[in-house]
Design a protein around this motif. Structure first.
Motif, PDB file in Angstrom:
ATOM      1  N   LYS A  26     -13.231   3.815  29.364  1.00 34.97           N
ATOM      2  CA  LYS A  26     -14.350   2.986  28.943  1.00 34.97           C
ATOM      3  C   LYS A  26     -15.674   3.527  29.482  1.00 34.97           C
ATOM      4  O   LYS A  26     -15.815   3.786  30.685  1.00 34.97           O
ATOM      5  CB  LYS A  26     -14.154   1.535  29.411  1.00 34.97           C
ATOM      6  N   ASP A  27     -16.632   3.731  28.562  1.00 35.25           N
ATOM      7  CA  ASP A  27     -17.994   4.171  28.895  1.00 35.25           C
ATOM      8  C   ASP A  27     -18.039   5.529  29.598  1.00 35.25           C
ATOM      9  O   ASP A  27     -19.040   5.864  30.247  1.00 35.25           O
ATOM     10  CB  ASP A  27     -18.700   3.114  29.759  1.00 35.25           C
ATOM     11  N   ALA A  28     -16.979   6.310  29.494  1.00 35.51           N
ATOM     12  CA  ALA A  28     -16.967   7.644  30.104  1.00 35.51           C
ATOM     13  C   ALA A  28     -17.722   8.647  29.231  1.00 35.51           C
ATOM     14  O   ALA A  28     -17.823   8.490  28.015  1.00 35.51           O
ATOM     15  CB  ALA A  28     -15.532   8.118  30.309  1.00 35.51           C
ATOM     16  N   LEU A  29     -18.262   9.680  29.859  1.00 32.13           N
ATOM     17  CA  LEU A  29     -18.948  10.761  29.156  1.00 32.13           C
ATOM     18  C   LEU A  29     -17.963  11.894  28.971  1.00 32.13           C
ATOM     19  O   LEU A  29     -17.611  12.593  29.924  1.00 32.13           O
ATOM     20  CB  LEU A  29     -20.168  11.225  29.955  1.00 32.13           C
ATOM     21  N   LEU A  30     -17.495  12.092  27.720  1.00 32.82           N
ATOM     22  CA  LEU A  30     -16.398  13.011  27.418  1.00 32.82           C
ATOM     23  C   LEU A  30     -16.776  14.067  26.387  1.00 32.82           C
ATOM     24  O   LEU A  30     -15.903  14.646  25.743  1.00 32.82           O
ATOM     25  CB  LEU A  30     -15.193  12.214  26.907  1.00 32.82           C
ATOM     26  N   CYS A  31     -18.053  14.345  26.238  1.00 31.38           N
ATOM     27  CA  CYS A  31     -18.481  15.342  25.258  1.00 31.38           C
ATOM     28  C   CYS A  31     -17.806  16.684  25.545  1.00 31.38           C
ATOM     29  O   CYS A  31     -17.704  17.116  26.700  1.00 31.38           O
ATOM     30  CB  CYS A  31     -19.997  15.518  25.306  1.00 31.38           C
ATOM     31  N   TYR A  32     -17.309  17.327  24.487  1.00 32.97           N
ATOM     32  CA  TYR A  32     -16.654  18.633  24.548  1.00 32.97           C
ATOM     33  C   TYR A  32     -15.312  18.609  25.297  1.00 32.97           C
ATOM     34  O   TYR A  32     -14.711  19.661  25.533  1.00 32.97           O
ATOM     35  CB  TYR A  32     -17.564  19.692  25.169  1.00 32.97           C
ATOM     36  N   ALA A  33     -14.824  17.451  25.685  1.00 30.31           N
ATOM     37  CA  ALA A  33     -13.513  17.382  26.342  1.00 30.31           C
ATOM     38  C   ALA A  33     -12.419  17.776  25.356  1.00 30.31           C
ATOM     39  O   ALA A  33     -12.548  17.586  24.149  1.00 30.31           O
ATOM     40  CB  ALA A  33     -13.256  15.982  26.884  1.00 30.31           C
ATOM     41  N   ASN A  34     -11.320  18.321  25.880  1.00 31.48           N
ATOM     42  CA  ASN A  34     -10.238  18.796  25.027  1.00 31.48           C
ATOM     43  C   ASN A  34      -8.949  18.011  25.310  1.00 31.48           C
ATOM     44  O   ASN A  34      -8.353  18.136  26.372  1.00 31.48           O
ATOM     45  CB  ASN A  34     -10.000  20.286  25.256  1.00 31.48           C
ATOM     46  N   PHE A  35      -8.542  17.188  24.328  1.00 32.31           N
ATOM     47  CA  PHE A  35      -7.324  16.385  24.433  1.00 32.31           C
ATOM     48  C   PHE A  35      -6.234  16.886  23.485  1.00 32.31           C
ATOM     49  O   PHE A  35      -5.312  16.145  23.149  1.00 32.31           O
ATOM     50  CB  PHE A  35      -7.640  14.928  24.080  1.00 32.31           C
ATOM     51  N   SER A  36      -6.331  18.129  23.047  1.00 34.57           N
ATOM     52  CA  SER A  36      -5.392  18.644  22.056  1.00 34.57           C
ATOM     53  C   SER A  36      -3.943  18.462  22.498  1.00 34.57           C
ATOM     54  O   SER A  36      -3.557  18.872  23.592  1.00 34.57           O
ATOM     55  CB  SER A  36      -5.661  20.132  21.801  1.00 34.57           C
ATOM     56  N   GLN A  37      -3.158  17.797  21.649  1.00 32.55           N
ATOM     57  CA  GLN A  37      -1.723  17.573  21.832  1.00 32.55           C
ATOM     58  C   GLN A  37      -1.375  16.627  22.983  1.00 32.55           C
ATOM     59  O   GLN A  37      -0.231  16.531  23.397  1.00 32.55           O
ATOM     60  CB  GLN A  37      -0.987  18.903  22.000  1.00 32.55           C
ATOM     61  N   ALA A  38      -2.362  15.911  23.500  1.00 37.59           N
ATOM     62  CA  ALA A  38      -2.089  14.951  24.565  1.00 37.59           C
ATOM     63  C   ALA A  38      -1.459  13.681  24.007  1.00 37.59           C
ATOM     64  O   ALA A  38      -1.609  13.346  22.834  1.00 37.59           O
ATOM     65  CB  ALA A  38      -3.377  14.610  25.307  1.00 37.59           C
ATOM     66  N   LEU A  39      -0.747  12.956  24.861  1.00 40.06           N
ATOM     67  CA  LEU A  39      -0.180  11.663  24.506  1.00 40.06           C
ATOM     68  C   LEU A  39      -1.146  10.588  24.984  1.00 40.06           C
ATOM     69  O   LEU A  39      -1.361  10.411  26.189  1.00 40.06           O
ATOM     70  CB  LEU A  39       1.195  11.481  25.178  1.00 40.06           C
ATOM     71  N   LEU A  40      -1.758   9.885  24.024  1.00 37.75           N
ATOM     72  CA  LEU A  40      -2.820   8.921  24.321  1.00 37.75           C
ATOM     73  C   LEU A  40      -2.504   7.553  23.734  1.00 37.75           C
ATOM     74  O   LEU A  40      -3.392   6.821  23.292  1.00 37.75           O
ATOM     75  CB  LEU A  40      -4.154   9.445  23.772  1.00 37.75           C
ATOM     76  N   TYR A  41      -1.245   7.175  23.749  1.00 39.78           N
ATOM     77  CA  TYR A  41      -0.812   5.895  23.206  1.00 39.78           C
ATOM     78  C   TYR A  41      -1.514   4.745  23.934  1.00 39.78           C
ATOM     79  O   TYR A  41      -1.509   4.668  25.170  1.00 39.78           O
ATOM     80  CB  TYR A  41       0.700   5.761  23.355  1.00 39.78           C
ATOM     81  N   LYS A  42      -2.195   3.891  23.183  1.00 39.13           N
ATOM     82  CA  LYS A  42      -2.916   2.726  23.706  1.00 39.13           C
ATOM     83  C   LYS A  42      -4.026   3.097  24.701  1.00 39.13           C
ATOM     84  O   LYS A  42      -4.420   2.272  25.536  1.00 39.13           O
ATOM     85  CB  LYS A  42      -1.952   1.722  24.352  1.00 39.13           C
ATOM     86  N   ALA A  43      -4.530   4.309  24.635  1.00 37.85           N
ATOM     87  CA  ALA A  43      -5.652   4.684  25.497  1.00 37.85           C
ATOM     88  C   ALA A  43      -6.902   3.913  25.073  1.00 37.85           C
ATOM     89  O   ALA A  43      -7.088   3.589  23.904  1.00 37.85           O
ATOM     90  CB  ALA A  43      -5.905   6.185  25.421  1.00 37.85           C
ATOM     91  N   ASN A  44      -7.770   3.628  26.038  1.00 37.65           N
ATOM     92  CA  ASN A  44      -8.966   2.841  25.776  1.00 37.65           C
ATOM     93  C   ASN A  44     -10.211   3.705  25.949  1.00 37.65           C
ATOM     94  O   ASN A  44     -10.553   4.091  27.061  1.00 37.65           O
ATOM     95  CB  ASN A  44      -9.016   1.645  26.733  1.00 37.65           C
ATOM     96  N   PHE A  45     -10.871   4.003  24.809  1.00 36.59           N
ATOM     97  CA  PHE A  45     -12.097   4.797  24.811  1.00 36.59           C
ATOM     98  C   PHE A  45     -13.316   3.938  24.426  1.00 36.59           C
ATOM     99  O   PHE A  45     -14.335   4.462  24.003  1.00 36.59           O
ATOM    100  CB  PHE A  45     -11.984   5.946  23.807  1.00 36.59           C
ATOM    101  N   ASP A  46     -13.244   2.647  24.606  1.00 29.95           N
ATOM    102  CA  ASP A  46     -14.331   1.775  24.193  1.00 29.95           C
ATOM    103  C   ASP A  46     -15.656   2.174  24.857  1.00 29.95           C
ATOM    104  O   ASP A  46     -15.727   2.306  26.091  1.00 29.95           O
ATOM    105  CB  ASP A  46     -14.027   0.318  24.549  1.00 29.95           C
TER     106      ASP A  46
END
Length: 239
Positions: free
Chosen positions: A145-165
Motif C-alpha cells: 500500500k502506497d509504496a513507490l515501485l516504479c521500474y520494479a520487476n515482479f516477473s513470474q512472482a506469485l502475488l495471490y491477494k497482494a495489496n497494491f492499493d
C-alpha cells in the motif's frame, strides 16, 4: 560503537540480545543462529550475513546497504525504515517481515519467501522480485500500500491477494519472461485500487478477480493477460 563478530556471539551466548546502534561494516556473520536479536539503528553496510537466522529480530532503522543476505532467515522481523539499497536477499526467508517505509531501491528479492510481508510506504524503485532458478518469489498476501515501485520487476512472482492499493507501479514489470513463459506472474485476487500502473507491463499475467478500481492504466500493457472477473478502473467487470 564498533564490535567484532566474536564479541557479538559471546555476548549472545550469555543472554545479551540488545546490540542497537553497533557498527559492523564490511564484516561477516554466516550460518549463525541469532534469533530475537536487536540490531536497530546498526550499521551493516557491505556486510555478508548469509544463511543466518535472525527471525523475530529488530533491524528497524539499520543501514544494510549493499549487504549480502542470501538465504538468511528474517521472518517476522522488524525492518521498518531500514536502508537495504542495493542489498541482495535472494532466496531469503522473509515471511511476515515488516518493511514499512524501508528503502529498498535496487534490492534483490529473487526467489525469496515474502508471504504476508508488509512493504507499505516503502521506496522500492527498480527492486527485483523475479523468479530465481527453481525458486519462485512468493508474495502471497504481501502488502504494498502506497509504496513507490516504479521500474520494479515482479516477473513470474506469485502475488495471490497482494495489496497494491495506492502504490505507484509506473513502468514496472509484472509479465512473463521471454526466455521462460511457462511460469506466469500470478496476480489472482490482487488489489490495485487507485494505484498508478501506467506504462506497466502485465503481458501474460493472471489477473483473475483482481481489483483495478480507480487505477491509472495509461499506456499499460495487458497483452495475453487473463482478466476474467477483474474489476476494471471504471468499475466494470471483465468477462
Amino acid at each position: 560503537m564498533t564490535i567484532e563478530i566474536s564479541e557479538i556471539l559471546d555476548q549472545y551466548k550469555h543472554g545479551v540480545r540488545d546490540f542497537q546502534g553497533i557498527k559492523f561494516i564490511e564484516g561477516e556473520i554466516l550460518k549463525e543462529d541469532l534469533r530475537e536479536i536487536n540490531f536497530s539503528g546498526a550499521d551493516f553496510r557491505q556486510t555478508r550475513l548469509g544463511l543466518s537466522n535472525f527471525s523475530y529480530g529488530n533491524f528497524s532503522g539499520a543501514n544494510l546497504s549493499e549487504a549480502i543476505l542470501w538465504g538468511t532467515d528474517l521472518s517476522y522481523s522488524n525492518l521498518s525504515k531500514t536502508i537495504l539499497r542495493d542489498a541482495d536477499l535472494s532466496n531469503a526467508h522473509l515471511q511476515g517481515v515488516n518493511l514499512h517505509n524501508a528503502n529498498i531501491i535496487k534490492t534483490m528479492f529473487c526467489g525469496a519467501n515474502l508471504q504476508k510481508a508488509d512493504f507499505s510506504d516503502a521506496i522500492a524503485v527498480d527492486a527485483d522480485f523475479r523468479f530465481s532458478y527453481d525458486h519462485r518469489t512468493d508474495l502471497t498476501e504481501a502488502i504494498f500500500k502506497d509504496a513507490l515501485l516504479c521500474y520494479a520487476n515482479f516477473s513470474q512472482a506469485l502475488l495471490y491477494k497482494a495489496n497494491f492499493d495506492g502504490a505507484k507501479l509506473c513502468r514496472s514489470h509484472l509479465c512473463r519472461r521471454i526466455d521462460n513463459d511457462e511460469v506466469l506472474t500470478d496476480l489472482t485476487s490482487a488489489s490495485f485500487r487507485n494505484a498508478d500502473i501506467s506504462y506497466a507491463d502485465f503481458t501474460g499475467a493472471i489477473l483473475i478477480n483482481a481489483d483495478l478500481t480507480g487505477a491509472d492504466i495509461t499506456g499499460t500493457i495487458f497483452d495475453d493477460a487473463i482478466l476474467h472477473g477483474a474489476i476494471m478502473p471504471d468499475g466494470s467487470i471483465h468477462d
